[in-house]
Design a protein around this motif. Structure first.
Motif, mmCIF file in Angstrom:
data_model
loop_
_atom_site.group_PDB
_atom_site.id
_atom_site.type_symbol
_atom_site.label_atom_id
_atom_site.label_comp_id
_atom_site.label_asym_id
_atom_site.label_seq_id
_atom_site.Cartn_x
_atom_site.Cartn_y
_atom_site.Cartn_z
ATOM 1 N N LEU A 181 -3.998 -2.495 2.842
ATOM 2 C CA LEU A 181 -2.798 -2.123 2.108
ATOM 3 C C LEU A 181 -2.679 -0.601 2.016
ATOM 4 C CD1 LEU A 181 -2.883 -4.643 -0.900
ATOM 5 C CD2 LEU A 181 -1.906 -4.959 1.381
ATOM 6 N N SER A 182 -1.441 -0.106 2.120
ATOM 7 C CA SER A 182 -1.194 1.334 2.022
ATOM 8 C C SER A 182 0.230 1.551 1.529
ATOM 9 C CB SER A 182 -1.402 2.017 3.378
ATOM 10 O OG SER A 182 -0.461 1.532 4.328
ATOM 11 N N ASN A 183 0.588 2.823 1.372
ATOM 12 C CA ASN A 183 1.950 3.218 1.010
ATOM 13 C C ASN A 183 2.418 2.501 -0.256
ATOM 14 O OD1 ASN A 183 4.432 4.544 1.175
ATOM 15 N ND2 ASN A 183 5.321 2.988 2.526
ATOM 16 N N ARG A 184 1.613 2.584 -1.281
ATOM 17 C CA ARG A 184 1.983 1.972 -2.562
ATOM 18 C C ARG A 184 3.239 2.640 -3.110
ATOM 19 N NH1 ARG A 184 -2.149 0.912 -7.551
ATOM 20 N NH2 ARG A 184 -0.614 0.373 -9.165
ATOM 21 N N ARG A 185 4.169 1.821 -3.605
ATOM 22 C CA ARG A 185 5.430 2.345 -4.104
ATOM 23 C C ARG A 185 6.056 1.351 -5.073
ATOM 24 N NH1 ARG A 185 5.429 0.252 0.815
ATOM 25 N NH2 ARG A 185 7.109 -1.134 1.512
#
Length: 284
Positions: A181-185
């Motif tokens: 998981l990446s780019n939490r927003r």
């Protein structure tokens, strides 16, 4: 903004979580009745199995195997006939009761937990989202989540949405080919609404049960709300299903929190006909 008039589908449950439509049946966890049920299209129910330590999140592996959370002992259980068999033991990883989850097309399960002992009245604490791989490996997928609750995967498997209940938001992550998981927003800031269970439609919108307001709302990326369903009591969770995928099944508690503590059988399912069907990747 559209409003909808729900119709009663079934009643006489204690507290219904994690509805999912699968193989022409609605699956639900009755948390405090320690039972998983299925219901047919008329609302007639059948007991599937007992889960002594509180069933919660429900989902299906890519081969169709049903998985249910055993919340209090922090495990994922595989449903085999009318019995349950341990699938993953998260007791050494999760810092609170295990809650809801989403499954990707590779069979990886992204599962949240309370983060603290809610029943004992401990202070709120941030927690991790864990990933359970098909080979049994358990790893931390994301950290610093505030009561991660309902989860769903959209965008053909590329995006995970998680409801953070106590801070009133839906949080999005990109998922790469390895399941990282990446780019939490922020997908949607719901303000005072407390999101519980969620599902996705084919347009990428999220239907959200807002526990404290008794609403089910359809929200777009960015936070715009297009549809509202108002119910009596507390909204819990929802899923899209039916033969055309356009029936929204909504579980709620039609009573007070004191009545819930007393285990009054006030949980019900309503149904609403909507225009946009279930997302093929949403697990609904």
């Amino acid at each position: 903004m559209r409003t909808h008039q729900p119709a009663l589908f079934a009643e006489d449950f204690v507290f219904l979580e994690a509805p999912h439509w699968r193989d022409s049946r609605l699956w639900v966890s009755d948390v405090f009745d320690h039972t998983v049920y299925t219901l047919d299209s008329t609302g007639s129910r059948k007991k599937v199995c007992s889960v002594p330590h509180r069933p919660s999140g429900l989902g299906f592996l890519p081969d169709g195997t049903p998985i249910v959370v055993s919340s209090k002992d922090r495990r994922l259980m595989k449903i085999v006939g009318d019995s349950i068999v341990e699938y993953a033991d998260l007791s050494g990883f999760a810092s609170g009761d295990v809650n809801d989850f989403a499954v990707d097309s590779q069979g990886r399960i992204y599962v949240g937990n309370f983060g603290y002992d809610y029943d004992a009245g401990e202070l709120r604490a941030a927690t991790a989202l864990h990933r359970v791989d098909p080979d049994g490996t358990i790893s931390i997928a994301a950290t610093e989540l505030d009561f991660p609750n309902g989860s769903v995967i959209i965008d053909h498997g590329r995006t995970l949405i998680v409801a953070e209940t106590w801070v009133g938001r839906l949080t999005a992550f990109d998922i790469d080919e390895q399941g990282m998981l990446s780019n939490r927003r922020v997908f949607a800031d719901l303000g005072e609404r407390q999101p519980d269970g969620i599902c996705a439609d084919a347009d990428g919108a999220i239907w959200v049960g807002c526990f404290n307001t008794g609403e089910f709302v359809r929200v777009l990326d960015g936070g715009a709300i297009t549809d509202v369903i108002q119910l009596e009591g507390h909204a819990i969770s929802c899923t899209l299903g039916g033969e055309d995928g356009c029936r929204l099944f909504c579980t709620s508690y039609r009573g007070t929190l004191d009545e819930l503590v007393a285990r009054k059988r006030n949980s019900v399912i309503h149904v609403v006909e909507v225009d946009v069907p279930a997302s093929p990747a949403s697990g609904g």
